[in-house]
Scaffold this motif. Structure first.
Motif, PDB file in Angstrom:
ATOM      1  N   TYR A  14      30.452 -55.842  78.253  1.00 26.81           N
ATOM      2  CA  TYR A  14      29.408 -56.146  77.265  1.00 26.81           C
ATOM      3  C   TYR A  14      28.660 -57.432  77.603  1.00 26.81           C
ATOM      4  CZ  TYR A  14      31.726 -52.539  74.534  1.00 26.81           C
ATOM      5  OH  TYR A  14      32.260 -51.356  74.110  1.00 26.81           O
TER       6      TYR A  14
ATOM      7  N   PRO B 117      25.411 -51.819  71.491  1.00 29.37           N
ATOM      8  CA  PRO B 117      26.651 -51.310  72.085  1.00 29.37           C
ATOM      9  C   PRO B 117      27.644 -50.732  71.064  1.00 29.37           C
ATOM     10  CG  PRO B 117      26.657 -53.703  72.110  1.00 29.37           C
ATOM     11  CD  PRO B 117      25.294 -53.281  71.644  1.00 29.37           C
ATOM     12  N   MET B 118      27.684 -51.266  69.845  1.00 29.77           N
ATOM     13  CA  MET B 118      28.712 -50.821  68.906  1.00 29.77           C
ATOM     14  C   MET B 118      28.284 -49.623  68.075  1.00 29.77           C
ATOM     15  SD  MET B 118      31.492 -52.385  69.330  1.00 29.77           S
ATOM     16  CE  MET B 118      31.131 -52.344  71.058  1.00 29.77           C
ATOM     17  N   TRP B 119      27.143 -49.735  67.402  1.00 30.97           N
ATOM     18  CA  TRP B 119      26.701 -48.628  66.555  1.00 30.97           C
ATOM     19  C   TRP B 119      26.058 -47.516  67.377  1.00 30.97           C
ATOM     20  CZ3 TRP B 119      23.492 -51.995  62.620  1.00 30.97           C
ATOM     21  CH2 TRP B 119      24.381 -52.753  61.835  1.00 30.97           C
ATOM     22  N   GLY B 120      25.413 -47.953  68.504  1.00 32.53           N
ATOM     23  CA  GLY B 120      24.663 -46.990  69.309  1.00 32.53           C
ATOM     24  C   GLY B 120      23.180 -47.054  69.046  1.00 32.53           C
ATOM     25  N   SER B 181      25.203 -47.258  50.423  1.00 31.40           N
ATOM     26  CA  SER B 181      25.834 -46.946  51.701  1.00 31.40           C
ATOM     27  C   SER B 181      24.923 -47.479  52.801  1.00 31.40           C
ATOM     28  CB  SER B 181      26.035 -45.433  51.833  1.00 31.40           C
ATOM     29  OG  SER B 181      24.795 -44.765  51.824  1.00 31.40           O
ATOM     30  N   LEU B 183      24.798 -48.746  57.210  1.00 35.18           N
ATOM     31  CA  LEU B 183      25.506 -48.699  58.493  1.00 35.18           C
ATOM     32  C   LEU B 183      26.221 -50.022  58.724  1.00 35.18           C
ATOM     33  CD1 LEU B 183      26.027 -46.879  60.935  1.00 35.18           C
ATOM     34  CD2 LEU B 183      24.075 -47.904  62.065  1.00 35.18           C
ATOM     35  N   GLN B 185      28.577 -53.078  58.090  1.00 37.81           N
ATOM     36  CA  GLN B 185      29.862 -53.113  57.387  1.00 37.81           C
ATOM     37  C   GLN B 185      29.853 -54.148  56.258  1.00 37.81           C
ATOM     38  OE1 GLN B 185      29.181 -54.249  60.283  1.00 37.81           O
ATOM     39  NE2 GLN B 185      29.961 -56.326  60.476  1.00 37.81           N
TER      40      GLN B 185
ATOM     41  N   PHE C  36      23.282 -43.051  53.796  1.00 36.48           N
ATOM     42  CA  PHE C  36      23.850 -41.736  54.140  1.00 36.48           C
ATOM     43  C   PHE C  36      24.515 -41.090  52.928  1.00 36.48           C
ATOM     44  CE2 PHE C  36      26.975 -45.015  55.383  1.00 36.48           C
ATOM     45  CZ  PHE C  36      28.039 -44.670  54.576  1.00 36.48           C
ATOM     46  N   PRO C  93      28.530 -43.104  70.851  1.00 38.97           N
ATOM     47  CA  PRO C  93      28.648 -44.557  71.011  1.00 38.97           C
ATOM     48  C   PRO C  93      30.081 -44.975  71.339  1.00 38.97           C
ATOM     49  CG  PRO C  93      28.288 -43.969  68.698  1.00 38.97           C
ATOM     50  CD  PRO C  93      28.115 -42.728  69.487  1.00 38.97           C
ATOM     51  N   ASP C  94      30.215 -46.189  71.897  1.00 32.79           N
ATOM     52  CA  ASP C  94      31.525 -46.671  72.365  1.00 32.79           C
ATOM     53  C   ASP C  94      32.583 -46.652  71.265  1.00 32.79           C
ATOM     54  OD1 ASP C  94      30.082 -47.142  74.571  1.00 32.79           O
ATOM     55  OD2 ASP C  94      30.538 -49.279  74.744  1.00 32.79           O
ATOM     56  N   LEU C  95      32.142 -46.917  70.035  1.00 28.37           N
ATOM     57  CA  LEU C  95      33.116 -47.043  68.950  1.00 28.37           C
ATOM     58  C   LEU C  95      33.515 -45.699  68.365  1.00 28.37           C
ATOM     59  CD1 LEU C  95      32.390 -50.052  66.588  1.00 28.37           C
ATOM     60  CD2 LEU C  95      34.368 -49.626  68.013  1.00 28.37           C
ATOM     61  N   ARG C  97      35.516 -42.791  67.664  1.00 29.14           N
ATOM     62  CA  ARG C  97      36.878 -42.311  67.937  1.00 29.14           C
ATOM     63  C   ARG C  97      37.454 -41.747  66.658  1.00 29.14           C
ATOM     64  NH1 ARG C  97      38.285 -48.431  69.582  1.00 29.14           N
ATOM     65  NH2 ARG C  97      36.379 -47.982  70.733  1.00 29.14           N
ATOM     66  N   GLN C 100      37.777 -43.300  62.848  1.00 27.29           N
ATOM     67  CA  GLN C 100      36.745 -44.329  62.729  1.00 27.29           C
ATOM     68  C   GLN C 100      35.574 -43.780  61.918  1.00 27.29           C
ATOM     69  OE1 GLN C 100      37.272 -47.291  64.213  1.00 27.29           O
ATOM     70  NE2 GLN C 100      35.314 -48.169  63.611  1.00 27.29           N
ATOM     71  N   LEU C 120      25.847 -42.323  65.095  1.00 24.70           N
ATOM     72  CA  LEU C 120      26.039 -43.769  65.172  1.00 24.70           C
ATOM     73  C   LEU C 120      27.440 -44.106  64.681  1.00 24.70           C
ATOM     74  CD1 LEU C 120      22.665 -44.986  63.634  1.00 24.70           C
ATOM     75  CD2 LEU C 120      23.222 -44.657  66.038  1.00 24.70           C
ATOM     76  N   ALA C 121      28.043 -45.129  65.299  1.00 23.07           N
ATOM     77  CA  ALA C 121      29.377 -45.544  64.858  1.00 23.07           C
ATOM     78  C   ALA C 121      29.234 -46.622  63.801  1.00 23.07           C
ATOM     79  CB  ALA C 121      30.176 -46.069  66.049  1.00 23.07           C
ATOM     80  N   LYS C 122      30.116 -46.563  62.824  1.00 29.73           N
ATOM     81  CA  LYS C 122      30.128 -47.594  61.779  1.00 29.73           C
ATOM     82  C   LYS C 122      31.454 -48.303  61.952  1.00 29.73           C
ATOM     83  CE  LYS C 122      30.072 -47.624  56.703  1.00 29.73           C
ATOM     84  NZ  LYS C 122      29.415 -48.888  56.440  1.00 29.73           N
ATOM     85  N   HIS C 123      31.421 -49.641  61.979  1.00 27.30           N
ATOM     86  CA  HIS C 123      32.734 -50.291  62.092  1.00 27.30           C
ATOM     87  C   HIS C 123      33.045 -50.999  60.796  1.00 27.30           C
ATOM     88  CE1 HIS C 123      31.152 -54.338  62.725  1.00 27.30           C
ATOM     89  NE2 HIS C 123      30.283 -53.828  63.565  1.00 27.30           N
ATOM     90  N   ASP C 124      34.340 -51.273  60.596  1.00 28.93           N
ATOM     91  CA  ASP C 124      34.734 -51.867  59.318  1.00 28.93           C
ATOM     92  C   ASP C 124      34.693 -53.376  59.412  1.00 28.93           C
ATOM     93  OD1 ASP C 124      36.973 -52.624  60.685  1.00 28.93           O
ATOM     94  OD2 ASP C 124      38.219 -51.033  59.885  1.00 28.93           O
TER      95      ASP C 124
END
Lengths: 60, 248, 145
Positions: A14, B117-120, B181, B183, B185, C36, C93-95, C97, C100, C120-124
């Motif tokens: 990264y 990189p994280m969400w895309g 809601s 995206l 966090q 969403f 996306p990388d996250l 999985r 998740q 799209l990935a959502k992280h906590d």
């Protein structure tokens, strides 16, 4: 470059994202300082020019 | 009490205070930046989900916090100036705007560099990102108003009204991640209960946040000095400062 | 009332009025402010049937099936009340999985499957080193022995 150092700069793949974030931050913080100081110098110069013109005016 | 307040709110006195404090604040901020950078980039472990990319948090979160704090300073100074007609407050509001705008832009840019990189994706129109973008527009609107109106008093008053009205956006930014809601966090640190972050990751974040905060005050003080000199250019204390500057 | 008090009240009213107006606007556009829908919203028929929208939820453990020939993938999203099956073709996306949170953009077909154009990935909000995460996984907090 040693492998530990190379690993550090790679940031687990990264690197581009991490280092451009930090680079942008450094640029912005330093830029803010430079701009603020430059503005103060400019204000001082302008005001003192105006003040000296005013003083000549008063003397005349 | 009112008397001491008056003394500190006098442009001459505040100018002297701002002149004395900006350099020490800068040095303190620099030391904290150094500690925070070593802690955040070297000592803190990688995140279990996000790996090394989470280190962007150490510049993203402090700038996002400051983007809101600077707005509260600007709106608070604006309201005070509207109610009590304190000249110093106009200077503070005017000085805070470009700083707030730049920290908002930084929060958006670093967030984008983290989101890709994280969400895309670089950007989404969710409630958090959109309200933060609105914050940038509020700052830019305030600054445009200041440069568009020639009369300083009128400019300050119009700007103060805009700043006060826009303060509604601040709770929206903060609670957007809970009310809707998104995206983005929810909050990690500024929530009820313990922060959801390992201590070794949290300490550098707090160091960086403090460094940003002190740097903000140092920059604010430097900018307030210019504003006060312009506001008060006819006052004798300004002439005295100009005379000193010339003889140096 | 002194002029100062009057100005104070004016500013108070200004902020209150602005807050009220903003609150009403946001209330009216709630569907648009929501980024969403959840699988439960879809089960309740809240999601639009004939246009694109976003769905968010957790990827169910063991539900991800990848086509070995292409980039096609299907997985099940849950909000712990209802489930929706999502199909997608593209790079994740990388996250992304299992277990998740993710947000997918696309539309629902008549059979109730969701076809995503974008994932799209959502992280906590939790940050911890991998070792801590591992030990937490072994002994979840509050778990009864």
């Amino acid at each position: 470059m040693s492998s530990a150092l190379r690993e550090f700069f790679a940031m687990g793949g990264y690197g581009a994202f991490v280092w451009s974030s930090y680079g942008l931050t450094a640029l912005l913080l330093v830029g803010n300082l430079v701009l603020a100081l430059r503005r103060e110098r400019r204000v001082l110069r302008e005001l003192s020019m105006r003040a000296s013109v005013g003083a000549e005016h008063d003397a005349a | 009490m009112i008397k001491t307040l008056h003394k500190y709110a006098s442009p001459m006195h505040f100018h002297a205070v701002a002149r004395a404090w900006s350099a020490p604040l800068l040095w303190l901020a620099a030391a904290l930046f150094l500690a925070g950078l070593v802690g955040g980039l070297v000592l803190a472990p990688a995140d279990y989900q996000q790996g090394e990319s989470f280190r962007i948090i150490y510049v993203h979160v402090p700038s996002a916090w400051l983007s809101m704090f600077a707005y509260l300073v600007m709106a608070g100074a604006g309201a005070t100036s509207l109610i009590w007609r304190v000249k110093l407050m106009d200077a503070i509001a005017r000085a805070a705007a470009p700083l707030g705008a730049s920290f908002t832009a930084l929060a958006l840019a670093t967030g984008s560099l983290w989101g890709k990189p994280m969400w895309g994706t670089w950007w989404v129109w969710d409630a958090r990102l959109t309200s933060e973008l609105l914050l940038l527009l509020l700052y830019l609107g305030y600054m445009a108003l200041q440069s568009a109106i020639d009369d300083r008093r009128a400019a300050a008053r119009a700007g103060a009204v805009l700043a006060v009205v826009g303060v509604v956006n601040i709770p929206i930014i903060h609670y957007s991640v809970e009310w809707w809601s998104t995206l983005h966090q929810p909050a990690t640190i500024t929530r009820l209960g313990a922060p959801a972050m390992a201590t070794s990751m949290l300490i550098p974040l707090l160091l960086m946040a403090l460094a940003f905060q002190l740097l903000f005050f140092a920059l604010l003080f430097i900018r307030v000095r210019s504003e006060l000199l312009e506001f008060e250019q006819r006052a004798s204390w300004v002439r005295e400062i100009l005379r000193q500057a010339r003889s140096r | 009332m002194t002029p100062r008090r009057r100005r104070m009240v004016t500013i108070g009213l200004l902020i209150a009025g602005m807050a009220l107006a903003t609150g009403l606007i946001l209330q009216a556009f709630e569907q648009n402010v929501m980024y969403f829908y959840s699988p439960a919203d879809i089960a309740a028929g809240k999601a639009p049937p004939d246009r694109d929208f976003r769905i968010g939820g957790m990827v169910v453990d063991g539900s991800v099936k990848r086509d070995p020939e292409s980039l096609a993938v299907t997985f099940v999203l849950t909000d712990y009340q209802h489930e929706t099956t999502v199909q997608y073709t593209g790079i994740l996306p990388d996250l992304f999985r299992e277990g998740q949170g993710i947000v997918a953009h696309g539309r629902l077909d008549t059979s109730g499957r969701f076809t995503a154009r974008e994932v799209l990935a959502k992280h906590d909000e939790n940050y911890m080193p991998p070792e801590v995460a591992d030990s937490l996984k072994k002994a979840p907090p509050g778990a009864t022995p």
